[in-house]
Enzyme design. Structure first.
Site, PDB file in Angstrom:
ATOM      1  N   GLY A  79       0.947  -1.037   0.129  1.00  0.00           N
ATOM      2  CA  GLY A  79       0.046  -0.045  -0.103  1.00  0.00           C
ATOM      3  C   GLY A  79       0.992   1.255   0.095  1.00  0.00           C
ATOM      4  CB  SER A  89      -5.272   3.728 -15.929  1.00  0.00           C
ATOM      5  OG  SER A  89      -4.489   4.901 -15.250  1.00  0.00           O
ATOM      6  N   PRO A 138       2.480   4.729   1.220  1.00  0.00           N
ATOM      7  CG  PRO A 138       4.393   6.309   0.554  1.00  0.00           C
ATOM      8  CD  PRO A 138       3.308   5.510  -0.145  1.00  0.00           C
ATOM      9  N   GLY A 139       2.358   5.556   4.615  1.00  0.00           N
ATOM     10  CA  GLY A 139       1.488   6.268   5.822  1.00  0.00           C
ATOM     11  C   GLY A 139       0.135   5.698   5.887  1.00  0.00           C
ATOM     12  CE  LYS A 145      -6.476   4.547 -11.623  1.00  0.00           C
ATOM     13  NZ  LYS A 145      -6.360   3.350 -12.773  1.00  0.00           N
ATOM     14  CE  LYS A 179       3.253  -0.193   3.219  1.00  0.00           C
ATOM     15  NZ  LYS A 179       3.045   1.338   3.410  1.00  0.00           N
ATOM     16  CB  THR A 180       5.754   0.022   9.816  1.00  0.00           C
ATOM     17  OG1 THR A 180       6.284   0.060   8.460  1.00  0.00           O
ATOM     18  CG2 THR A 180       6.778  -0.415  10.756  1.00  0.00           C
TER      19      THR A 180
END
Length: 773
Positions: A355, A678, A357-358, A721, A361-362
């Site tokens: 995913g 896209s 950043p921010g 989107k 996940k961590t």
């Protein structure tokens, strides 16, 4: 036995048995015993001595004493302090107790004595055999025990009367009162002889065994004493050479190796290295290398495990408290825990959280470790390009070290931690090896039970480790490595999710970090929404947390300087804390325009709308693309113009049009690189609109790739989107038909208010997007 019943004062003795011919003194203090002695002294000084079975009984009856006792004569009575009498008696003969007279002041025994003439006759040969055997065994006993003096032994051995010999040996042997009682109860000479013979033989055997033990102990003590002297000498020599600390270090290593929970092979390897270390003490450089290796082996958790949490409710509660949303991740972890609880073991999954950043996940990996009660270890792989970072250096190199995986296990201290492999998509390769390939063995559940670290050399079991990897872009992870992991996508947060996260997690965290209490600061819902939309532009919440931290710092300053007790942040005073708004949402155009189409794009910070502009002008058939476009988007534009030329007759476009006109495609914000499969249908629609001068609806946005024949291909990042389209005020969104399943999985919070239409070909796109008269 005599028929004459005799009445005598009696004393119940505790822990003492008196035999006939035995002269002994004992102390008495019980009132009834003192009274019995006084009574005996008033008459013929005779007293009956009987032994108690239980020494703890203070007022014994007939059931508490043995049946056979001794008639004795009192030789002397001495008064001692505190009412104690010391009585000297001489045993006369055995007697059987018939009962006690019921008297309160003392014990009076009713006894009968044994007649010597009534004993069973024994032949002279038997008596001689008894006499010789007793003397022989007694002599051996005296020799082994060393408790009977030689003079006394010779004196006893001079007796030629068996009965006297038996009594004298029994009197002078240091045995317990129970054993003496057995001799007393043996009335017949033959019985007394057998009892004494067995007792003597047993004592001789015990003394021999004891002597053997003493010899063994003495030999061991002598050996230990010799070793102690040698060690002390060696210690002194080492102190002189300055090697004393090294020796204590070796002893410490040996002690730790014995306590280590590991297999025999591992322990033997450590012992072998300790022996090597002992032999190279004089070589500082080599001993330092071996010392480091031994410390590494002793620090690894070979068979040491922590106990996992098996409570599903507790795990679910912890995950819910620490993170808002992220349902797929939470569900997968709970599934793992459920399987682990049922099977008691189960394979640890290798999960990869993907995913922007921010997005947490961590931090969710840390929460998973907390929920499962596992030790948390984080290994950052960003920028790692040396294979030795994973597999370790070979010990032949100077400065060799174990790899990061082995170091992580050492840090965890248990063989079943949660190990986070952060930024796995950012590993790189160079001439030193391929880092991603080195991770293949680590992340393969079939191979990692015997992971080989070049430094450690002994296989390390990683099968119990719960691996969680994180990545921003799946495309950058090599295929073989990706195949070994279970992907869980963590998509962008919606504004509503960001508001919940900020209110429930980020704001309390920043207030605590900056010393602000709940009573001192309030942030209104509208202000929070304005911070999210006007001051941050990201998929995650990292910038949002920084902005909330800025508000907390400003609040702390205001409280300290002006003395205000409470600060309220609203939309009106938000600029006072964060300055002017940084971002404005590109809203939908008010009117349909020719050659302008709103596309949808996925970026590393979430979704965005992309306005594509096309101009057609007289020229020589040139085709220009501007706006920092990547190769993929350039190819999409080429495919779009080829499709338009193939259908030009259907839209009344003359054949020479493309030779006499130039087409220029531009995407604003030219400084920002753009690429991705896209925007094909968006550019094709914009070009056809510009060529035919037919306006495009302003409330329509689209995403999808185009083929030469006009088919619409599926795309990724659809959630981001759609969120961008919703934020821009778009009403209709055109989505590839093959992305229908992705839309169906989304919450109503994302799709609500949007008219999502599925398209399979450009005909459907053009029919919806172009304004027909």
């Amino acid at each position: 036995m005599s028929d004459l019943i005799i009445m005598l004062p009696a004393i119940a003795l505790r822990g003492t048995t008196i035999l006939p011919d035995m002269i002994v003194h004992f102390d008495i203090s019980r009132v009834r015993s003192v009274k019995a002695v006084e009574e005996a002294m008033l008459h013929d000084q005779k007293i009956f001595l009987i032994t108690q079975k239980d020494t703890e009984v203070d007022d014994p009856g007939q059931a508490d004493v043995y049946k056979i006792g001794t008639v004795a004569v009192i030789k002397q009575v001495v008064k001692l302090p505190k009412g104690v009498l010391r009585v000297l008696v001489e045993g006369l003969e055995r007697a059987e107790l018939l009962g006690f007279e019921p008297r309160e002041d003392m014990l009076e025994a009713e006894i009968v004595t044994f007649e010597k003439d009534g004993a069973e006759p024994v032949s002279e040969n038997v008596i001689e055999a008894m006499l010789r055997n007793l003397k022989e065994v007694f002599a051996v006993y005296c020799q082994e025990s060393q408790k009977i003096s030689r003079e006394l032994m010779l004196q006893i051995l001079e007796f030629d009367d068996v009965e006297k010999l038996v009594d004298q040996i029994a009197i002078n042997m240091p045995v317990s009162y129970e054993q003496r009682q057995k001799l007393l109860e043996a009335v017949e000479l033959k019985d007394r002889y057998e009892t004494l013979s067995v007792l003597l033989s047993n004592e001789v055997e015990i003394l021999k065994i004891r002597a053997e033990f003493q010899n063994q102990v003495k030999a061991r003590i002598d050996k230990n004493q010799k070793e102690y002297i040698l060690r002390e000498q060696l210690k002194l020599i080492r102190e002189e050479l300055g090697e004393d600390n090294v020796q204590s270090e070796i002893e410490s290593f040996k002690e730790k190796a014995e306590k280590l929970r590991a297999s025999k092979e591992v322990k033997e390897k450590i012992r072998e290295e300790i022996r090597r270390f002992q032999n190279v003490i004089s070589n500082p450089s080599e001993s330092a290398v071996i010392r480091g290796y031994i410390e590494t082996l002793l620090g690894l958790p070979w068979d040491k495990m922590s106990r996992d949490n098996r409570d599903l409710k507790k795990a679910r509660k912890i995950l819910a408290e620490d993170h808002y949303g992220l349902e797929k991740v939470k569900e997968r972890i709970l599934e793992y825990l459920a399987v682990r609880t049922l099977t008691k073991k189960g394979d640890s999954p290798i999960i990869c959280l993907v995913g922007p950043p921010g997005t947490g996940k961590t931090s969710i990996a840390r929460s998973v470790a907390k929920a499962l009660n596992k030790t948390y270890v984080r290994i950052c792989l960003g920028g790692v390009r040396d294979e030795a970072e994973i597999r370790g250096h070979r010990r032949t190199y100077v400065g060799a070290m174990p790899g990061r995986i082995a170091q992580g296990m050492h840090q965890a201290g248990v063989k079943n931690p949660l190990m986070l492999l952060d930024e796995i998509d950012k590993v790189s390769s160079d001439y030193k090896g391929d880092t991603a390939s080195a991770l293949l063995e680590v992340l393969d559940s079939e191979q990692n039970s015997k992971f080989s670290d070049h430094y450690v050399e002994i296989p390390i079991d990683l099968s119990e480790v719960l691996f969680i990897a994180t990545a921003n872009d799946v495309q950058k992870i090599p295929g073989p490595l990706l195949d070994r992991m279970e992907l869980i996508e963590i998509t962008s947060y919606t504004e509503n999710e960001k508001e919940h996260i900020a209110r429930e997690h980020l704001l309390p965290k920043q207030m605590k970090a900056n010393g602000i209490s709940e009573q001192q600061l309030t942030v209104s819902d509208k202000a929070l929404s304005e911070i999210i939309s006007g001051y941050t532009k990201e998929a995650g919440v990292r910038s949002l947390e920084r902005k909330l931290g800025q508000i907390c710092r400003k609040t702390a300053l205001k409280i300290q300087e002006s003395g205000e007790k409470k600060v309220s942040v609203t939309v009106r005073n938000l600029e006072e804390y964060l300055g002017r708004k940084r971002y404005n949402v590109n809203k939908a155009n008010p009117e349909p325009e020719v050659g302008i189409v709103r596309g949808l794009a996925w970026t590393s910070v979430g979704g965005d709308t992309l306005q594509i502009e096309v101009n057609v002008m007289p020229g020589r058939g040139e085709f220009r693309l501007t706006g920092q476009l990547g190769d993929v988007m350039k190819e999409s534009a080429q495919a779009g113009i080829s499709y338009i030329r193939s259908i030009s007759k259907a839209y009344g476009i003359k054949e020479e049009f493309f030779k006499k006109h130039d087409i220029h495609i531009h995407i604003p914000e030219g400084a920002v690189p753009k690429d991705g499969p896209s925007a094909g249908i968006t550019m094709a629609t914009a070009m056809l609109s510009a060529i035919t001068q037919v306006p495009v609806r302003a409330d329509v946005a689209m995403t999808g790739e185009i083929t030469l024949r006009g088919r619409v291909l599926p795309i990724g990042g659809l959630k981001e989107k759609l969120l961008a389209a919703k934020k821009a005020g778009i009403r209709i969104v055109l989505v590839p038909d093959r992305n229908k399943s992705d839309v169906q999985e989304m919450d109503a919070e994302i799709t609500g208010g949007l008219d999502i239409r599925y398209v399979e070909g450009m005909e459907q796109v053009l029919e919806t997007a172009l304004v027909r008269e």
